[in-house]
Design a protein around this motif. Sequence first.
Motif, PDB file in Angstrom:
ATOM      1  N   TRP A 188      -6.393   2.395   9.874  1.00 21.44           N
ATOM      2  CA  TRP A 188      -5.510   2.414   8.705  1.00 21.44           C
ATOM      3  C   TRP A 188      -6.257   2.857   7.458  1.00 21.44           C
ATOM      4  O   TRP A 188      -5.675   3.487   6.575  1.00 21.44           O
ATOM      5  CB  TRP A 188      -4.799   1.079   8.504  1.00 21.44           C
ATOM      6  N   HIS A 238      -5.421   6.202   5.163  1.00 18.74           N
ATOM      7  CA  HIS A 238      -5.317   6.095   3.709  1.00 18.74           C
ATOM      8  C   HIS A 238      -6.200   7.162   3.051  1.00 18.74           C
ATOM      9  O   HIS A 238      -5.757   7.877   2.134  1.00 18.74           O
ATOM     10  CB  HIS A 238      -5.740   4.688   3.279  1.00 18.74           C
ATOM     11  N   GLU A 266      -4.676  10.734   3.443  1.00 25.06           N
ATOM     12  CA  GLU A 266      -3.561  10.943   2.518  1.00 25.06           C
ATOM     13  C   GLU A 266      -4.078  11.114   1.085  1.00 25.06           C
ATOM     14  O   GLU A 266      -3.606  11.983   0.342  1.00 25.06           O
ATOM     15  CB  GLU A 266      -2.606   9.750   2.595  1.00 25.06           C
ATOM     16  N   TYR A 267      -5.038  10.315   0.693  1.00 27.90           N
ATOM     17  CA  TYR A 267      -5.623  10.374  -0.645  1.00 27.90           C
ATOM     18  C   TYR A 267      -6.226  11.754  -0.887  1.00 27.90           C
ATOM     19  O   TYR A 267      -5.964  12.392  -1.909  1.00 27.90           O
ATOM     20  CB  TYR A 267      -6.705   9.296  -0.738  1.00 27.90           C
ATOM     21  N   LYS A 320      -0.933  10.395  -3.664  1.00 33.26           N
ATOM     22  CA  LYS A 320      -0.550   9.350  -2.714  1.00 33.26           C
ATOM     23  C   LYS A 320      -1.839   8.646  -2.326  1.00 33.26           C
ATOM     24  O   LYS A 320      -2.809   9.290  -1.945  1.00 33.26           O
ATOM     25  CB  LYS A 320       0.117   9.943  -1.468  1.00 33.26           C
ATOM     26  N   GLY A 321      -1.851   7.355  -2.456  1.00 34.78           N
ATOM     27  CA  GLY A 321      -3.034   6.605  -2.068  1.00 34.78           C
ATOM     28  C   GLY A 321      -3.788   5.991  -3.222  1.00 34.78           C
ATOM     29  O   GLY A 321      -4.409   4.951  -3.059  1.00 34.78           O
ATOM     30  N   HIS A 322      -3.751   6.621  -4.412  1.00 35.49           N
ATOM     31  CA  HIS A 322      -4.459   6.015  -5.544  1.00 35.49           C
ATOM     32  C   HIS A 322      -3.840   4.667  -5.885  1.00 35.49           C
ATOM     33  O   HIS A 322      -4.547   3.698  -6.123  1.00 35.49           O
ATOM     34  CB  HIS A 322      -4.442   6.944  -6.765  1.00 35.49           C
ATOM     35  N   ARG A 323      -2.524   4.618  -5.865  1.00 32.19           N
ATOM     36  CA  ARG A 323      -1.834   3.342  -6.082  1.00 32.19           C
ATOM     37  C   ARG A 323      -1.252   2.919  -4.735  1.00 32.19           C
ATOM     38  O   ARG A 323      -0.460   3.646  -4.139  1.00 32.19           O
ATOM     39  CB  ARG A 323      -0.728   3.512  -7.119  1.00 32.19           C
ATOM     40  N   ARG A 324      -1.698   1.772  -4.250  1.00 29.54           N
ATOM     41  CA  ARG A 324      -1.251   1.291  -2.948  1.00 29.54           C
ATOM     42  C   ARG A 324      -1.212  -0.230  -2.980  1.00 29.54           C
ATOM     43  O   ARG A 324      -2.085  -0.845  -3.551  1.00 29.54           O
ATOM     44  CB  ARG A 324      -2.199   1.773  -1.856  1.00 29.54           C
ATOM     45  N   TRP A 325      -0.232  -0.822  -2.367  1.00 29.38           N
ATOM     46  CA  TRP A 325      -0.069  -2.277  -2.283  1.00 29.38           C
ATOM     47  C   TRP A 325       0.000  -2.929  -3.664  1.00 29.38           C
ATOM     48  O   TRP A 325      -0.409  -4.072  -3.847  1.00 29.38           O
ATOM     49  CB  TRP A 325      -1.176  -2.935  -1.458  1.00 29.38           C
ATOM     50  N   THR A 333      -4.669  -0.330  -7.678  1.00 29.09           N
ATOM     51  CA  THR A 333      -5.291   0.986  -7.654  1.00 29.09           C
ATOM     52  C   THR A 333      -6.443   0.992  -6.653  1.00 29.09           C
ATOM     53  O   THR A 333      -7.128  -0.012  -6.462  1.00 29.09           O
ATOM     54  CB  THR A 333      -5.813   1.379  -9.049  1.00 29.09           C
ATOM     55  N   THR A 334      -6.617   2.143  -5.998  1.00 30.42           N
ATOM     56  CA  THR A 334      -7.695   2.288  -5.026  1.00 30.42           C
ATOM     57  C   THR A 334      -8.494   3.551  -5.343  1.00 30.42           C
ATOM     58  O   THR A 334      -7.984   4.497  -5.935  1.00 30.42           O
ATOM     59  CB  THR A 334      -7.163   2.356  -3.576  1.00 30.42           C
TER      60      THR A 334
END
Length: 145
Positions: A10, A14, A17-18, A25-30, A33-34
Amino acid sequence: MNPTDSPIDWVAKHIKEYIETDGRKGHRRWGVTTLLLITRGRRSGLPRRTALIYGTDGERLVVVGSNGGADAHPAWYLNLLAEPSAHVQVGAEQFAVTAVEAEGEERERLWEMMAGLWADYERYRTGTSRAIPVVVLERAGPSAG
């Protein structure tokens, strides 16, 4: 040389996709920020990439070596201990960083900030006997990519 992505399925998805969307897509998840962190493998010497939740403290980025509450430190953290120079991607921006482990009062302040962003950190802390590291990533200058 292209980095090797996390072997965790997973996380690898991620990262993919980032990268493919320059972080759209992916910078903001759940709800947080990631970022993508690229370290040099402490044994292989090869670049390794993972995705991490981050917070900010002024211009600095803050990440937590929770490893999902496991009893072992995450590989990225061990890699940073061996070589604190790394690269990050935050959204579409890529740059070099230097990692410094937070200690003392600063660590406690940053832990509270990060636990406020991701409540599971508190559960992880009570589920392991190790001290979960809080790492500050300070911008080191332009990145070569």
